[in-house]
Motif scaffolding. Structure first.
Motif, short mmCIF file in Angstrom:
data_model
loop_
_atom_site.label_atom_id
_atom_site.label_comp_id
_atom_site.label_asym_id
_atom_site.label_seq_id
_atom_site.Cartn_x
_atom_site.Cartn_y
_atom_site.Cartn_z
N LYS A 23 0.81 -1.22 0.00
CA LYS A 23 0.00 0.00 0.00
C LYS A 23 0.85 1.27 0.00
CE LYS A 23 -4.17 -2.08 1.86
NZ LYS A 23 -3.79 -3.48 2.16
N ASP A 24 2.16 1.13 0.23
CA ASP A 24 3.06 2.28 0.13
C ASP A 24 2.96 2.96 -1.24
OD1 ASP A 24 4.24 2.29 2.69
OD2 ASP A 24 5.74 0.79 2.12
N VAL A 25 2.82 2.17 -2.30
CA VAL A 25 2.79 2.74 -3.66
C VAL A 25 1.60 3.68 -3.81
CG1 VAL A 25 2.55 2.21 -6.13
CG2 VAL A 25 4.00 0.78 -4.68
N GLY A 26 0.42 3.17 -3.52
CA GLY A 26 -0.79 3.99 -3.67
C GLY A 26 -0.81 5.17 -2.72
N ALA A 27 -0.37 4.95 -1.48
CA ALA A 27 -0.41 6.04 -0.49
C ALA A 27 0.55 7.16 -0.88
CB ALA A 27 -0.07 5.50 0.90
N ARG A 28 1.73 6.80 -1.36
CA ARG A 28 2.71 7.83 -1.73
C ARG A 28 2.24 8.61 -2.96
NH1 ARG A 28 7.42 7.27 0.90
NH2 ARG A 28 8.73 8.29 -0.64
N PHE A 29 1.66 7.90 -3.92
CA PHE A 29 1.20 8.58 -5.13
C PHE A 29 0.03 9.52 -4.81
CE2 PHE A 29 -1.21 8.97 -9.10
CZ PHE A 29 -0.19 9.30 -9.98
N MET A 30 -0.95 9.00 -4.07
CA MET A 30 -2.13 9.81 -3.75
C MET A 30 -1.74 11.05 -2.94
SD MET A 30 -5.54 8.93 -1.57
CE MET A 30 -6.44 10.36 -0.95
N SER A 31 -0.87 10.88 -1.95
CA SER A 31 -0.54 12.01 -1.08
C SER A 31 0.11 13.13 -1.88
CB SER A 31 0.40 11.56 0.04
OG SER A 31 1.62 11.10 -0.51
N ARG A 32 0.96 12.75 -2.82
CA ARG A 32 1.66 13.77 -3.59
C ARG A 32 0.75 14.45 -4.61
NH1 ARG A 32 4.64 10.73 -0.90
NH2 ARG A 32 6.72 11.36 -0.23
N CYS A 33 -0.23 13.71 -5.13
CA CYS A 33 -1.23 14.36 -6.00
C CYS A 33 -2.03 15.38 -5.19
CB CYS A 33 -2.18 13.32 -6.60
SG CYS A 33 -1.42 12.26 -7.84
N LEU A 34 -2.48 14.98 -4.00
CA LEU A 34 -3.25 15.91 -3.16
C LEU A 34 -2.40 17.13 -2.79
CD1 LEU A 34 -5.33 14.26 -0.28
CD2 LEU A 34 -6.16 15.68 -2.16
N GLY A 35 -1.14 16.89 -2.45
CA GLY A 35 -0.23 17.99 -2.13
C GLY A 35 -0.14 18.96 -3.30
#
Ligand SMILES: *Cc1c(COP(=O)(O)O)cnc(C)c1O
Length: 430
Positions: A107-119
């Motif tokens: 889940k690191d992959v999805g969490a890292r991608f999503m957080s940076r999109c939101l940022g």
């Protein structure tokens, strides 16, 4: 790219709106309007591309021009800051290890991608914030905490059931500080989940900009397609048919793999391997979707009675059950079978699989009996064995060394706020 709601009763939205909202206003999951195949030349030369190049080519159509190319490349580079090895386990069977990230869970992959999109989407919003609210039974919380740490304009609130997550998991949730807050709920996982659902529907909290960080969110879900491409790149030269077995709970991972196939990735067959939470295996037998309440197992990240992403898979097959069964099988296994499989894999091959990976292995073995000689199988190993050491150590009679990224958090101090009722959650949010 526009996204529509699978309940068909909400306006179509941009990638940005879909990421910020999580779920459509009619409570439907978002789905992309188009999925375009990648050119044949991409697959012909994939071995010359870096993981980052592959990921960019795969995700670009889903983001469109809403994130500039350079920024999207930066987000991908930060997302993929670790390896995705394809490890031989036995003749014709490989483990695709997805656990080399900061919290040792895929889940690191999805969490890292999503957080940076939101940022990125929050870059100019000085006063307003998004609040990511997430309930965890263990694994998701750590990946979300680590992935969202210090991301601008985003506050993260993680609810977890007191005393019901492992020590390692609790440390991963409660020690980071900054924009990450942990709420320790006096109750079970379902109580946490109910509170989160209630908060999303609460009109009093509309102004808080609440969003979710589970695989219903397209920015958590879609990047999971990347590692199917990486595995293809690693195994392409063998010139065999590929069967992927995904240990499945909410079916987000396997659903991302099916998108990759729609984009032209030559995947011959998918296996959704489950524990005794067997709603989808039963569906494949009689075509009836009849969810049951979830049952607790040793592969607890898959204790899901009503998999949220299955509706996305059905959308791709337009309810064509015959075609679906050609591409897709699903088998369920008990805890006893899972433990025997872990022991078998260790004894025969010296490979330590944790319970989720072992379920994936079992489903793969079952499917390979039906496939011809010219086939190789890959099971996804979705967590490091240390994350499930309470199960792995006694089953195999081993003591696992604690990897450095886990050791680092074990020494930090737990900070959490105890709550019992929804009113206390609401007061905390205000
Ligand atoms: C979340 C999780 C799964 C299930 O993934 P889905 O995408 O929900 O099917 C499997 N294994 C582990 C270790 C997980 O954390």
């Amino acid at each position: 790219m526009k996204y529509y709601s699978l309940n068909h009763n909400a306006p179509n939205v941009s990638f940005e709106e879909a990421v910020i909202q999580g779920l459509a206003s009619d409570r439907g999951l978002y789905f992309p309007e188009n999925i375009s195949p990648l050119p044949a030349s991409f697959f012909d030369t994939i071995e010359n591309l870096s993981n980052e190049d592959i990921a960019f080519a795969a995700i670009q159509q889903f983001v469109g021009d809403e994130i500039p190319t350079e920024k999207l490349k930066e987000i991908i580079a930060e997302t993929l800051c670790f390896d995705f090895p394809v490890v031989p386990v036995e003749n014709g069977i490989y483990s695709l290890e997805l656990f080399h990230g900061p919290t040792m869970a895929f889940k690191d992959v999805g969490a890292r991608f999503m957080s940076r999109c939101l940022g990125y989407f929050n870059r100019d919003k000085k006063d307003s914030k998004n609040t990511v609210l997430v309930a965890t039974s263990g694994d998701t919380g750590g990946a979300v905490a680590s992935g969202f740490l210090a991301v601008q304009g985003v506050e993260v609130i993680i609810l977890y059931p007191s005393g019901k997550v492992s020590d390692i998991q609790e440390k991963q949730l409660t020690t980071l500080g900054q924009n990450i807050k942990a709420l320790e709920v006096d109750g079970v996982f379902d109580d946490c989940q109910d509170m989160v659902k209630k908060a999303f529907l609460d009109q009093d909290l509309k102004h808080k900009g609440l969003t979710s960080a589970n695989s219903i969110n397209i920015a958590r879900w879609l990047p999971q397609m990347f590692y199917f491409f990486f595995a293809y790149k690693a195994l392409k030269s063998q010139n065999k048919k590929l069967v992927f077995s995904c240990p499945s709970g909410n079916f987000g991972n396997i659903c991302a793999g099916i998108i990759a196939k729609k984009m032209g990735l030559p995947i011959h067959h998918f296996v959704a391997s489950t524990n005794v939470n067997d709603t989808v295996p039963r569906f494949l037998v009689d075509g009836e979707y009849d969810p049951n309440p979830s049952i607790a197992t040793i592969s607890n990240a898959m204790d899901v009675g009503n998999p949220s992403n299955f509706i996305r898979i059905q959308e791709m097959y337009q309810n064509d059950l015959a075609q679906f069964k050609k591409d897709f099988s699903s088998y369920s296994f008990s805890d006893a079978e899972t433990t025997v499989a872990m022991q078998h894999i260790y004894k025969n091959n010296g490979y330590i699989a944790e319970p989720h990976g072992a379920v994936g292995y079992l489903g793969l073995k079952k499917e390979l009996e039906k496939q011809d000689e010219n086939t190789i199988g890959i099971f996804l190993e979705t967590a490091h064995p240390i994350k499930f050491l309470d199960v792995v150590e006694p089953a195999l009679g081993v003591t696992l060394p604690i990897p450095p990224q886990i050791q680092a958090v074990m020494h930090d101090e737990k900070v959490s706020t105890k709550i019992k009722t929804y009113e206390e959650l609401k007061a905390f949010l205000d």
